[in-house]
Write a protein that holds these residues in place. Structure first.
Motif, PDB file in Angstrom:
ATOM      1  N   ARG A 194      -0.220  12.683   1.456  1.00 45.47           N
ATOM      2  CA  ARG A 194      -0.471  11.293   1.659  1.00 45.47           C
ATOM      3  C   ARG A 194       0.834  10.702   0.562  1.00 45.47           C
ATOM      4  O   ARG A 194       0.970   9.383   0.717  1.00 45.47           O
ATOM      5  N   GLN A 195       1.240  11.500  -0.219  1.00 45.87           N
ATOM      6  CA  GLN A 195       2.311  10.941  -1.261  1.00 45.87           C
ATOM      7  C   GLN A 195       3.483  10.345  -0.520  1.00 45.87           C
ATOM      8  O   GLN A 195       4.241  10.923   0.418  1.00 45.87           O
ATOM      9  N   GLN A 196       3.682   9.199  -0.883  1.00 42.34           N
ATOM     10  CA  GLN A 196       5.095   8.334  -0.329  1.00 42.34           C
ATOM     11  C   GLN A 196       6.216   8.417  -1.231  1.00 42.34           C
ATOM     12  O   GLN A 196       7.139   8.048  -0.769  1.00 42.34           O
TER      13      GLN A 196
END
Length: 126
Positions: free
Chosen positions: A102-104
């Protein structure tokens, strides 16, 4: 939580080779892209290399391209950094980091990673 433990650092002469390793525990290792960063005294932490969850894709900083190789073993829950033709300017504490799906953040930024190891010292003598 993901726990990361680096090992394999040490002292090596310029032109030599060294392999550092990072063992992960706590979550499914193959769910995380992995990265290596380094920090020299008085300098900011800088990106070295990253590898995708499957290991099929890698990306390197220009300063290490052609000399360093990142790889991973999803059975052993381990990511490696093979360092060849080492230079004194490679001297730093080397950190591995895990990046959640989920890291952006950008893969070249420390903020793009969610978990960090404690680091291992690599010293290259001239």
């Amino acid at each position: 939580q993901v726990q990361l433990v680096e090992s394999g650092g040490g002292l090596v002469q310029a032109g030599g080779s060294l392999r550092v390793s990072c063992v992960a525990s706590g979550r499914t290792f193959s769910n995380y892209a992995m990265g290596w960063f380094r920090q020299a005294p008085g300098k900011e932490r800088e990106f070295v290399a990253t590898i995708s969850r499957s290991g099929g894709s890698t990306y390197y900083a220009d300063s290490v391209k052609g000399r360093f190789t990142i790889s991973r073993d999803n059975v052993k829950n381990t990511v490696y950094l093979q360092m060849n033709t080492l230079k004194p300017e490679d001297t730093a504490v080397y950190y591995c980091a895990a990046r959640s799906p989920r890291q952006q953040g950008r893969v070249v930024d420390a903020a793009g990673y969610d978990y960090w190891g404690q680091g291992t010292q690599v010293t290259v003598s001239s």
